[in-house]
Design an enzyme around this catalytic site. Sequence first.
Site, PDB file in Angstrom:
ATOM      1  N   GLU A   1      21.491 -73.098 -16.413  1.00  0.00           N
ATOM      2  CA  GLU A   1      20.713 -72.370 -17.420  1.00  0.00           C
ATOM      3  C   GLU A   1      21.260 -72.578 -18.835  1.00  0.00           C
ATOM      4  O   GLU A   1      20.487 -72.688 -19.791  1.00  0.00           O
ATOM      5  CB  GLU A   1      20.746 -70.878 -17.072  1.00  0.00           C
ATOM      6  CG  GLU A   1      19.930 -69.999 -17.978  1.00  0.00           C
ATOM      7  CD  GLU A   1      20.005 -68.552 -17.530  1.00  0.00           C
ATOM      8  OE1 GLU A   1      20.081 -67.685 -18.411  1.00  0.00           O
ATOM      9  OE2 GLU A   1      19.997 -68.300 -16.309  1.00  0.00           O
ATOM     10  N   ASP A   2      22.592 -72.681 -18.975  1.00  0.00           N
ATOM     11  CA  ASP A   2      23.207 -72.613 -20.296  1.00  0.00           C
ATOM     12  C   ASP A   2      23.946 -73.870 -20.731  1.00  0.00           C
ATOM     13  O   ASP A   2      24.477 -73.906 -21.842  1.00  0.00           O
ATOM     14  CB  ASP A   2      24.206 -71.451 -20.341  1.00  0.00           C
ATOM     15  CG  ASP A   2      23.527 -70.116 -20.151  1.00  0.00           C
ATOM     16  OD1 ASP A   2      22.340 -70.016 -20.476  1.00  0.00           O
ATOM     17  OD2 ASP A   2      24.179 -69.185 -19.659  1.00  0.00           O
TER      18      ASP A   2
END
Length: 455
Positions: A133-134
């Site tokens: 996600e990051d």
Amino acid sequence: MSAEATNPGNPVAPVQAGPPDLGEVSHRKRGRPRLELRGLRRIGRAALLGPAPRDGLPDALEHVAKVHRTHHPDADLDTLSRAYALAESSHRGQLRKSGEPYITHPLAVTLILAELGAETTTLTASLLHDTVEDTDVTLDQVGAEFGKEVCYLVDGVTKLEKVDYGAAAEPETFRKMLVATGNDVRVMSIKLADRLHNMRTLGVMRPEKQVRIAKVTRDVLIPLAERLGVQALKSELEDLVFAILHPEEYATTRALVHAHAARPDPLAAIAERVRAVLDEADIDAEVLVRPRHLVSVHRVRLARGTVTGTDLGRLLVLVAEDADCYAVLGELHTCFTPVISEFKDFIAAPKFNLYQSLHTAVTDEDGAIAETLIRTHRMHRVAEAGVVALGNPYAPADGSEPAAERPAAGADGDGGDGEDGERVDPTQPGWLCRLLEWQRATPDPDTFWTSLRAD
């Protein structure tokens, strides 16, 4: 991603939600060791030094590994070490507002799950749960390095992008997570631990954002924790939400608990008498005083109008075998005056969330009533950790397909319903099957989100 952590351009820090010692209070009130808080401090210091290994294990993983080995002595720590190395390198440069490296968040989530007894695959995925996600790490990379199960769990807790989904990103993320949980309940256990750490560190958010996150936690995640039987997480989440959404009631309840703490504990005296009775009956049992968490005390106060010293906790009797539970019950009802209306047998008829225990209440010679829980040590582990206590519930004993390839809960032929309409298979409970069927019939994200939170 953690709700309160991001890249250096927009960092937010872990600070206490509610009163400064809220996390400490919630741990003490359940009578659990303070391992987690001490471990987080150690993890934070080690993470600042990076992934330098000592004896083959990164310093930051030492406490996690020690806790993990208490539940799984033969655990493969090399896998955790490799997962940490990937997570640390990919999150490097991302900070929380406190100045701590972002890696402290996945480490904290992993420690929470390790203390509940989660197996190595779950801990590996929790270390990596924010990488896709990051960071620049892809699901294909995770799958190639750690296998399909870890890849599936990481994908299950990865948020959908607001750029692609706009206002529907949050409901669609939860929809995706529920579907993934239908295949593997470990997805939701990682999400619950993730939310717990985020709630512990929510204090630096704007008040309106704290309230929004607390309401979603109350409406969706706490009920899911209850359904999955993860009582340890549910209780602390309830107290953290209580502090944010009802600060005055929280302060009143906390002051009430502190006022009683300065007085002799009447439950301790009753517990001593119970130990003597069971020793005389030659029943090997551990008798503990189990304090209620703050929300539970608040509910007692609302129901009864007042709170006595014995209302602030319950007796917990732990034994080795199921038959010993009924032997303890017989001795208590013989040597004390039982409150018959309080008796419940959740061993013969377990709750939908795997919970088993005998509930009773007895009265001492002074008229003080002590609610009492009687269970085996195994039942107690399940009562605290729910589905997490199952270890890897999908480990194939006969070479069958891994979890990520199984049909979702609710598919034809899965399991079977028990007498109460719940799935016999705890990894595919009936409530989850029905929830998945309902979400498939509710394509509109706003309708889905509103109904999920209301119902």
